[in-house]
Design a protein around this motif. Structure first.
Motif, short mmCIF file in Angstrom:
data_model
loop_
_atom_site.label_atom_id
_atom_site.label_comp_id
_atom_site.label_asym_id
_atom_site.label_seq_id
_atom_site.Cartn_x
_atom_site.Cartn_y
_atom_site.Cartn_z
N ALA A 248 38.37 -5.73 36.50
CA ALA A 248 38.97 -6.38 35.34
C ALA A 248 38.61 -5.71 34.03
O ALA A 248 39.34 -5.84 33.05
CB ALA A 248 38.55 -7.85 35.29
N GLY A 249 37.48 -5.02 34.00
CA GLY A 249 37.04 -4.38 32.77
C GLY A 249 36.08 -5.22 31.95
O GLY A 249 35.61 -4.79 30.91
N ALA A 250 35.78 -6.44 32.41
CA ALA A 250 34.85 -7.34 31.71
C ALA A 250 34.24 -8.27 32.74
O ALA A 250 34.95 -8.79 33.62
CB ALA A 250 35.56 -8.13 30.62
N THR A 251 32.95 -8.55 32.63
CA THR A 251 32.26 -9.35 33.63
C THR A 251 32.78 -10.78 33.70
O THR A 251 33.14 -11.27 34.77
CB THR A 251 30.74 -9.36 33.35
N ALA A 345 39.83 -14.26 25.44
CA ALA A 345 38.58 -14.62 24.78
C ALA A 345 37.38 -14.04 25.52
O ALA A 345 36.44 -13.53 24.90
CB ALA A 345 38.47 -16.15 24.69
N LEU A 346 37.41 -14.12 26.85
CA LEU A 346 36.29 -13.62 27.65
C LEU A 346 36.15 -12.10 27.58
O LEU A 346 35.06 -11.56 27.82
CB LEU A 346 36.44 -14.06 29.11
N SER A 347 37.24 -11.41 27.30
CA SER A 347 37.22 -9.95 27.31
C SER A 347 37.45 -9.34 25.93
O SER A 347 37.70 -8.14 25.82
CB SER A 347 38.29 -9.42 28.28
N PHE A 348 37.34 -10.16 24.88
CA PHE A 348 37.63 -9.67 23.52
C PHE A 348 36.76 -8.49 23.15
O PHE A 348 37.25 -7.46 22.65
CB PHE A 348 37.46 -10.81 22.51
N GLN A 349 35.45 -8.60 23.40
CA GLN A 349 34.54 -7.51 23.02
C GLN A 349 34.85 -6.24 23.78
O GLN A 349 34.82 -5.13 23.20
CB GLN A 349 33.09 -7.92 23.27
N GLU A 350 35.18 -6.35 25.05
CA GLU A 350 35.51 -5.16 25.84
C GLU A 350 36.80 -4.51 25.35
O GLU A 350 36.93 -3.28 25.33
CB GLU A 350 35.62 -5.53 27.31
N HIS A 351 37.77 -5.34 24.96
CA HIS A 351 39.00 -4.78 24.39
C HIS A 351 38.72 -4.02 23.09
O HIS A 351 39.31 -2.96 22.84
CB HIS A 351 40.01 -5.90 24.12
N VAL A 354 36.95 -0.51 24.04
CA VAL A 354 37.79 0.58 24.55
C VAL A 354 38.72 1.12 23.48
O VAL A 354 39.28 2.21 23.64
CB VAL A 354 38.61 0.14 25.78
N ARG A 355 38.87 0.39 22.38
CA ARG A 355 39.74 0.83 21.30
C ARG A 355 38.98 1.45 20.13
O ARG A 355 39.57 1.82 19.12
CB ARG A 355 40.60 -0.34 20.80
N GLU A 356 37.65 1.55 20.27
CA GLU A 356 36.86 2.22 19.25
C GLU A 356 36.99 3.74 19.39
O GLU A 356 37.43 4.25 20.41
CB GLU A 356 35.39 1.82 19.39
N GLU A 357 36.56 4.44 18.36
CA GLU A 357 36.62 5.90 18.40
C GLU A 357 35.83 6.43 19.59
O GLU A 357 36.23 7.39 20.25
CB GLU A 357 36.05 6.48 17.10
N ASN A 358 34.72 5.78 19.90
CA ASN A 358 33.87 6.20 21.02
C ASN A 358 34.20 5.41 22.30
O ASN A 358 33.37 5.26 23.18
CB ASN A 358 32.39 6.02 20.68
N GLY A 359 35.43 4.92 22.39
CA GLY A 359 35.82 4.10 23.53
C GLY A 359 35.80 4.82 24.85
O GLY A 359 35.84 4.18 25.91
N ARG A 360 35.78 6.16 24.84
CA ARG A 360 35.70 6.92 26.10
C ARG A 360 34.34 7.57 26.26
O ARG A 360 34.13 8.43 27.09
CB ARG A 360 36.80 8.00 26.14
N PHE A 361 33.38 7.18 25.38
CA PHE A 361 31.96 7.54 25.49
C PHE A 361 31.70 9.05 25.41
O PHE A 361 30.76 9.55 26.00
CB PHE A 361 31.36 6.97 26.79
N GLU A 362 32.52 9.74 24.67
CA GLU A 362 32.24 11.15 24.40
C GLU A 362 32.89 11.50 23.06
O GLU A 362 33.98 12.05 23.00
CB GLU A 362 32.78 12.05 25.51
#
Length: 477
Positions: A248-251, A345-351, A354-362
């Motif tokens: 799901a992308g979020a716990t 609501a449960l996945s707001f932070q995860e959304h 992934v949309r931040e500049e560092n959303g792909r962790f590099e």
């Protein structure tokens, strides 16, 4: 003159709605995925796609003989796609389209199994998953694999319900697409064997076997290149505890949807005729067999358990959750709205992540902002393939790449040919920037070589996420 078209009665509103609904849900899911495309910067895997797809056909074949051979079908597609450009939005657009295609078939599969509302709710749940936003804005084949898997179940339903040669051929083609999108997407196919019937005991295995021929070829290629995934550690059954979050992308969202999926399987079993209850096993197998089989391959053959290889299970999770809501005797519309809003609501932070500049962790643009280059500064890369990203994002103020000895990447990988004598390359330089993938404490041989050349550490910054990037400035002692 009267024609058949003029005699045909106008389509009923319900029929028009049934026809247009999959398209609307496809647009919704594709748009949800595409919203994360322009913010997060490309990571190493996506830059590898650019490197591979930008080569000649013979160059791609040479690369496939050494590394990423199982990605060759995707690289061939992207080879044509990047002829129109390599901008981030353009590179990731095919993945967003893939998510839209998956949603279209998910709606119609839900309709065939239960009702249009089951398909719509399942597609809506699919669209709000952070994992869908991630892989739908990712220039790799995972969204393609998810779409191909849903398509294979859709064609299988048609073939099982009304068996004929044309439909079984379509199913075989769908299986071949699954095999060509990602090698480990084939782990969903054993679940489809639950749908074998007495009247398809020959045709289904024949179509499945024919469709799996690409997997045999790509599997043999991948096994010969297993050195390329030697970085994958051995895993144990504890990884299954993280599976809801991966799918799901979020716990929180993952746990909720897995509980709903269980309820959906039970309700579908109770609501289905005896001859259609096999679909409960097929959908449940679609969801749970891939992580079990992937871990088995890891234990018996070679470590291959990587979370992103299991994204193909996300549509099954969404569809089973949609079936649970659609099976409510009343207020299913209200319940669907509540589920979607609660899921958001449960996945707001995860959304947001992934949309931040560092959303792909590099975050290479971050690294470029850290580098304050002065005239005659040098730059050295801890891993040669990092050069792809810095050349993609860099401007004219970059330090001099003193080790690079050729403008064409290595034919058997994504690195570049480099000079071996670091001391000679840095002769006459007083400042050198070193960039590597990993933390400040990572043991990087290139750092030791720079220090042996007479430099000491003056500055080091890490991008905060692991493995992340480290940028360090060394000055001559």
């Amino acid at each position: 003159m009267t024609t058949a078209a003029t005699l045909a009665p106008p389509a009923r509103p319900a029929e028009r709605l049934r026809t247009s609904t999959p398209w609307w849900m496809a647009l919704l899911a594709g748009a949800a995925a595409f919203t994360g495309t322009g913010s997060a910067t490309l990571n190493g895997d996506e830059l590898a796609t650019i490197s591979a797809a930008s080569r000649s056909l013979s160059g791609m074949w040479e690369l496939a003989r050494h590394i990423d051979g199982h990605f060759l079908p995707y690289y061939l597609f992207m080879h044509l796609w990047v002829k129109a450009g390599t901008a981030e939005l353009w590179l990731r657009l095919p993945s967003a389209v893939g998510i839209g295609v998956a949603a279209w078939f998910l709606v119609d599969l839900g309709r065939r199994l239960h009702s249009t509302r089951a398909g719509v709710i399942g597609a809506a749940v699919f669209a709000i998953m952070p994992s869908v936003s991630y892989f739908g804005a990712f220039a790799r084949p995972y969204a393609f694999a998810a779409a191909a898997v849903v398509f294979s179940f859709w064609t299988l339903h048609r073939a099982v319900e009304r068996p004929d040669a044309r439909r079984w051929t379509a199913y075989g083609v769908a299986v071949a697409l699954v095999c060509c999108t990602h090698l480990f997407a084939v782990l969903v196919l054993p679940a489809q064997l639950a749908l074998a019937r007495r009247d398809s005991v020959v045709r289904m295995p024949a179509a499945l076997a024919a469709g799996c021929l690409p997997a045999v070829v790509l599997g043999l290629v991948g096994f010969g290149e297993r050195h390329a995934i030697s970085w994958i550690p051995q895993r144990g059954p504890e990884v299954w505890l993280k599976f809801p979050k991966m799918a799901a992308g979020a716990t929180g969202l993952g746990v909720m949807l897995f509980a709903m999926a269980l309820a959906g399987a039970v309700l579908l079993w109770r609501a289905s005729r005896v001859d259609r209850r096999a679909w409960v096993f097929a959908l449940a197998g679609w969801l749970v067999l891939p992580p079990v089989l992937l871990l088995a391959v890891s234990q018996l053959v070679t470590p291959v358990y990587v979370d992103r290889y299991l994204f193909v299970t996300a549509p099954a999770l969404a569809l089973l959750a949609g079936l649970a809501v659609a099976s409510l005797p009343r207020l299913h519309v209200v319940a669907a709205v509540v589920v979607v809003l609660l899921g958001c609501a449960l996945s707001f932070q995860e959304h947001m992540t992934v949309r931040e500049e560092n959303g792909r962790f590099e975050n290479i643009p971050w690294a470029l902002r850290v580098i304050k280059a002065e005239p005659d500064d040098a730059i050295v890369y801890g891993q040669s393939q990092l050069r792809i990203g810095f050349e993609y994002y860099a401007d004219s103020r970059m330090p001099v790449d003193v080790l690079k000895s050729g403008d064409v990447p290595s034919p058997d990988g994504f690195g570049y040919p480099e000079r071996s004598d670091v001391n000679a390359a840095l002769k006459g330089r007083d400042r050198v920037w070193v960039v590597w993938r990993g933390s400040k404490q990572s043991a990087i041989p290139r750092v030791g070589e720079v220090e042996k050349a007479g430099f000491k550490l003056s500055l080091a910054k890490h991008s905060a996420d692991l493995p992340g990037l480290t940028v360090a400035l060394f000055t001559r002692r």
